[in-house]
Motif scaffolding. Structure first.
Motif, mmCIF file in Angstrom:
data_model
loop_
_atom_site.group_PDB
_atom_site.id
_atom_site.type_symbol
_atom_site.label_atom_id
_atom_site.label_comp_id
_atom_site.label_asym_id
_atom_site.label_seq_id
_atom_site.Cartn_x
_atom_site.Cartn_y
_atom_site.Cartn_z
ATOM 1 N N ALA A 90 0.851 -1.237 -0.213
ATOM 2 C CA ALA A 90 0.205 0.023 0.211
ATOM 3 C C ALA A 90 1.205 1.190 -0.271
ATOM 4 O O ALA A 90 0.453 1.934 -0.499
ATOM 5 C CB ALA A 90 -1.125 -0.223 1.759
ATOM 6 N N ARG A 120 -5.414 -2.407 -3.034
ATOM 7 C CA ARG A 120 -6.547 -3.058 -2.840
ATOM 8 C C ARG A 120 -7.458 -4.278 -3.729
ATOM 9 O O ARG A 120 -8.330 -5.157 -4.575
ATOM 10 C CB ARG A 120 -7.341 -2.810 -2.232
ATOM 11 C CG ARG A 120 -7.857 -2.481 -0.753
ATOM 12 C CD ARG A 120 -8.986 -2.122 0.115
ATOM 13 N NE ARG A 120 -9.945 -2.990 0.098
ATOM 14 C CZ ARG A 120 -11.185 -2.970 -0.382
ATOM 15 N NH1 ARG A 120 -11.621 -1.505 -1.289
ATOM 16 N NH2 ARG A 120 -12.103 -4.259 0.079
ATOM 17 N N LEU A 152 -5.010 -2.969 4.652
ATOM 18 C CA LEU A 152 -5.396 -3.554 3.997
ATOM 19 C C LEU A 152 -5.247 -5.926 4.387
ATOM 20 O O LEU A 152 -6.229 -5.493 2.866
ATOM 21 C CB LEU A 152 -3.990 -3.871 2.654
ATOM 22 C CG LEU A 152 -3.605 -4.775 1.514
ATOM 23 C CD1 LEU A 152 -4.629 -4.211 0.331
ATOM 24 C CD2 LEU A 152 -2.403 -4.249 0.607
#
Length: 388
Positions: free
Chosen positions: A265, A275, A305
């Motif tokens: 992320a 995602r 996440l």
């Protein structure tokens, strides 16, 4: 709630292995609320001043004064204005990741909810694997000293790293595999070191050790070679920490250039983009195991996440960064003592559940890495360029 300022905070700190750098981003609203983000370039953020300039000169003017109602529209605005000039990958994506995570943190704090609860939380903790050292760094006793505290906390998956002298590394791995026992799974990170012929020989040799995957054996831009390796490799091949966003991930999976996807992320464009990458992997039958190798904000973002994607059941845990998390982080703790039965809790408090200790950040100003190559202890400029 309007964005009032966006400030990069670049830091450097010595670890027990080498000196590392990090880039945090502090976003402040007009009512004084603060959110934190972090960028990662695969191993901390070696060139933090470069990403800081992108944040200050490019992204901040596009976001200051904007209403923060939802994160994705603001990040889409940044991409729309910059993709034809800065592109969507590498430095641009890494810097954008930090800003995006900070906006999510702010939104969570303003609503009194964690990021994962806002998105949709499917788990409260996640299994972690111990991401350990290069095998060349010492004999089996050296590696057991690193891993034993984590094995004592219930971790049953470990990753070690091979280098140019991979045959000697396999001798050490043989001793380590025997010491770990059959109930511990082993993965190998090859750190983009090899040519295709050597990667094929190494992959074949790793069958002996029941290795779950070999990670980045070829440089990430050698896509044709990676594709050829994956086609015939007797063990799964992992890539992802150098894939920037959904489109690159889909192309890699469509061409069968990986078996295990490792989004981050703080690298790929933010929590939302990571995602999307993870959710797309389901259609290709690809396993998803997020990459984690930076400071406390990055770890927290990747935990959120994992908390929101059902197919993510494992994430990376590098014990060499525990001191970094303790130095710069406040809020949720992530040390080995917090691991229970091999699992790490996902923060449940507002936003990320962690923040940056600004006094600690100020006490560790950024220092450019000069000639040292990130990820090595010796700084050899040819460390990642092929075979011996």
């Amino acid at each position: 709630m309007r964005v009032a300022s966006i400030e990069p905070v670049a830091c450097s700190v010595g670890t027990d292995r080498e000196r590392m750098s990090f880039l945090f981003v502090k976003v402040t609203t007009d009512d004084g609320q603060i959110g934190w983000g972090e960028a990662c370039d695969s191993y901390g953020c070696s060139y933090s001043s470069v990403l800081a300039t992108v944040v200050t000169d490019v992204f901040a003017p596009l976001l200051v004064g904007e209403d923060l109602v939802a994160v994705d529209p603001l990040i889409d605005r940044v991409r729309l204005f910059t993709r034809r000039r800065l592109g969507d990958s590498w430095v641009s994506a890494q810097a954008r990741s930090a800003v995006e995570i900070a906006l999510w943190d702010l939104l969570g704090r303003s609503t009194g909810r964690s990021i994962s609860s806002m998105i949709g939380r499917v788990r409260d903790d996640v299994e972690v694997y111990a991401s350990s050292a290069f095998l060349e760094e010492g004999p089996v006793e050296h590696h057991l000293a690193i891993l034993t505290p984590l094995l004592d906390r219930g971790i049953r998956k470990v990753k070690v790293r091979t280098g140019p002298e991979w045959r000697a590394d396999l001798d050490t791995l043989r001793d380590l595999r025997r010491a770990l026992g059959d109930d511990v799974e082993v993965m190998v990170d090859a750190s983009e070191t090899y040519t295709l012929p050597t990667a094929r020989m190494l992959a074949a040799a790793l069958v002996e050790f029941d290795v779950q995957w070999i990670e980045e054996p070829l440089p990430q831009f050698e896509r044709a070679g990676i594709e050829a390796l994956v086609e015939h490799s007797p063990i799964p091949v992992a890539y992802g920490e150098h894939l920037f966003g959904l489109h690159e991930a889909i192309e890699a999976m469509r061409r069968r250039q990986l078996d295990v996807l490792q989004p981050d992320a703080s690298t790929a464009g933010g929590i939302s983009e990571a995602r999307r990458m993870a959710e797309a992997a389901v259609s290709f039958g690809v396993r998803v195991v997020p990459h984690v190798c930076s400071g406390p904000v990055s770890l927290a973002a990747n935990l959120h996440l994992a908390a929101t994607v059902p197919s993510i059941r494992l994430i990376e845990y590098p014990p060499t960064l525990v001191d970094v998390w303790n130095t710069f982080g406040s809020g949720a703790a992530f040390g080995p003592e917090t691991i229970v039965d091999g699992r790490l809790a996902i923060p449940a408090t507002d936003g990320l559940g962690v923040a940056v200790d600004e006094a600690a950040a100020a006490a560790h100003p950024y220092e450019p890495p000069a000639a040292r190559v990130a990820g090595t202890t010796g700084g050899l400029p040819d460390r990642f360029v092929g075979d011996r």
